[in-house]
Design an enzyme around this catalytic site. Sequence first.
Site, PDB file in Angstrom:
ATOM      1  N   CYS A 136      18.155  23.987 -32.984  1.00 46.05           N
ATOM      2  CA  CYS A 136      19.145  24.647 -32.133  1.00 46.05           C
ATOM      3  C   CYS A 136      18.952  26.156 -32.093  1.00 46.05           C
ATOM      4  CB  CYS A 136      20.554  24.301 -32.600  1.00 46.05           C
ATOM      5  SG  CYS A 136      21.038  22.600 -32.217  1.00 46.05           S
TER       6      CYS A 136
ATOM      7  N   THR B 228      18.548  24.680 -22.479  1.00 47.46           N
ATOM      8  CA  THR B 228      17.474  25.669 -22.460  1.00 47.46           C
ATOM      9  C   THR B 228      16.925  25.855 -23.862  1.00 47.46           C
ATOM     10  OG1 THR B 228      19.029  27.481 -22.800  1.00 47.46           O
ATOM     11  CG2 THR B 228      18.508  26.904 -20.522  1.00 47.46           C
TER      12      THR B 228
END
Length: 761
Positions: free
Chosen positions: A408, A531
């Site tokens: 992440c 993204t």
Amino acid sequence: MQEHPNYQDIVLVGGGHTHAIVLQMWAMNPLPGARLTLVSPQIQTAYSGMLPGMVAGHYSLDDTHIDLARLCRAAGARFIQACAHHVDAKMRSVSLLGRPPLEYDLLSLDVGATPVRELPGSELAIPIKPIGHFYNFWKKLQRHVQKNRTPLRLGIVGGGAGGCELAMAMAHSLEEQIYSGRVQIHLIHAADKIPQGYPFLARKLVARELERLGVLQHHNWPVAEITEQGVRNKSGELLGLDQVLLSTNACAPPWLADADLALDEKGFVLVDRKLRARGHQDIFAAGDVASFAAEPLPKAGVYAVRQGPVLFHNLRATLTGRPLQSYRPQKRFLSLLSCGGKRAVAVRNGLAAVGAPLWHWKDHIDRSFMQRFEDLPVTLETMPTARPREALGQREGISLAGMRCNGCGAKVGPEVLRRALAKLPAQQSDFLLRGLGDDAAVMDLPASQLLVQSSDQLRAPVADPWLFGRLAALHALSDLFAMHARPVSAQILATLPTAAEEITQRDLQQLLAGAIYELNRHHCALSGGHTAEGAEMQLGLTVNGLAERDQLLEKRGAQAGDCLILSKPLGVGTIFAAEGMGEVQGRWLQKALECMLHSNAAAAEAFAQHGAHALTDVTGFGLLGHLLEMLKPDGLNATLIAEQLPLIPGASQCIERGWLSSLQPQNASAYAFVENPREWQSLPHWALLTDPQTCGGLLAAVPENTAEACMRTLLQSGCSQAAIIGVVSAGGDVQPKINLRREGHWRQLITRDSEAEHSQV
């Protein structure tokens, strides 16, 4: 300023001589941490010094044009084919027609000049610039002269060196018709001597060459008006002409008038000796569009070329905090004027001479200049990707050293994402209840409809993120069109190269805007996505469509006797393989992109309308691979006709030179199903049968009795290279067989119609 600049964007607008020199020098010595982008409406830029030779027939189009796409590849620069129409100096952005603005840290303008068109009726004339438009006119004119025997009167308004050279070049090319009296060329100018600004001896030699070539000269003839009958002077006298060409004084592109820049009385950008726009430390201008108030210069290529090294140094020096150089125009230089045939007038220091050796000297100089753009090495290291942050020094208060996060932690930052999303165009959907901004998308689907879903992901085949976004969206949507489903929503997975936050935001906004441009065109809403940062730009889309159960089309279902129709030409894989090594010609790449950007939506409707039994899209596995997927389930065979395969211009040349996509060797396993390979192995079509296609066309099995009508519908819908490429036949064996035939067998295999009807298809 620190030793290395922050990662910043240098945007060059216009593909003029100065910018070409900057790109050539950048290829030899790039600046780490700076990204170079060229924006130009043309993929090739003309070298003005060779234009007369091209008109005269001494040079081809490729001889006289610099391939900007290849030059950018060699320089590690991005190439964006677009028209600029506004500069916002406060926002540091350039507005581009039909697409989002492009932000910059440093901007340079080299957009040339155009002939003044303030004469009444000037819209009836053909301007010499832009050269690309004039060249198209000239080729049509030559064909007209060859096919028609009617008299023709051509007039060139402007008595400068350019007008004289053009008149002599046209006269040389049409020499036979001029001497027969069928074609007349008139050179019209307000002065009593031409070319203006040249010494007496040079003017005398040029006048003699014009007379020798049969050019009719009109001295002291100031044009007051251009009419459909010709040109009229200030005394009211009419000179009858069939076509008028303008080679008059130059003016600046009109769109600069709205820019927040200091301009001279003709609209050119006022610059200082450092080539900086007056009042702006981050904007430069060079070539014809630059104006030096203290010492006005003629609009000549010799000055633009000499400005290249100065601009190259000053762009880098601005980023690195070094002193800038001053441009000092040369006082004296050799001028060589082409005289139609292989003769030239040389002028220097008031002296002049004419002859064939001087033309060969000019030819050597011009070819040597062009060769500097051909000899540049193009390697994978010059791919225009972002450099690692470790090479960029440190941003204010933020350490950029160390390993990049995975998981992440590799996501694009929230502020970057927010700013990028804020600039995207609005979207509407009848089915999307929750989308961007929520944790997940929520759709309300009609009870009678089936959900059709597909995913696709691409690495960037082009350096322009907006264009890449469009291509990725079309490539993903094609799977829905191949099922005859209606797109309704999409989710995106975007990977951006590691870079400074500003660059990441700019790229993400351009990438998403390109994808949304195509999604909106097909009434498909972006409902969300994810993204991340990575080594290279990638974009994946999951697309959702709706369809009635009885409207779906599948790969299987073809029947013996069906005609095989391909909606787009082949060759994307080989052209981009050549482009990756800097070997493709710019116009081939442009044609490939035009084909790729043509949506398959209309073709899918045409195939459904005419009762297609089976439908699929031709993508990564190539034509043979996807045809086999169509044949295998129903145990069918097929025959393909070599000459009927539509090819993208340049595809056969690329494949003959051995430029193969990296996927081609795996696709080659499909050749095992070809019964008679020897008939095709000598043709470029053979290798293109397995060429992978990005944004390829649709392949349909259409009943024979509707194939002719289907072809007409496809052509009317814009599928200009759609073609019937073969026929489906009954099988029998476990594995399908594909037979390859030549044109001579076509009529008996495909249609029973008359030859006249067949020729229309």
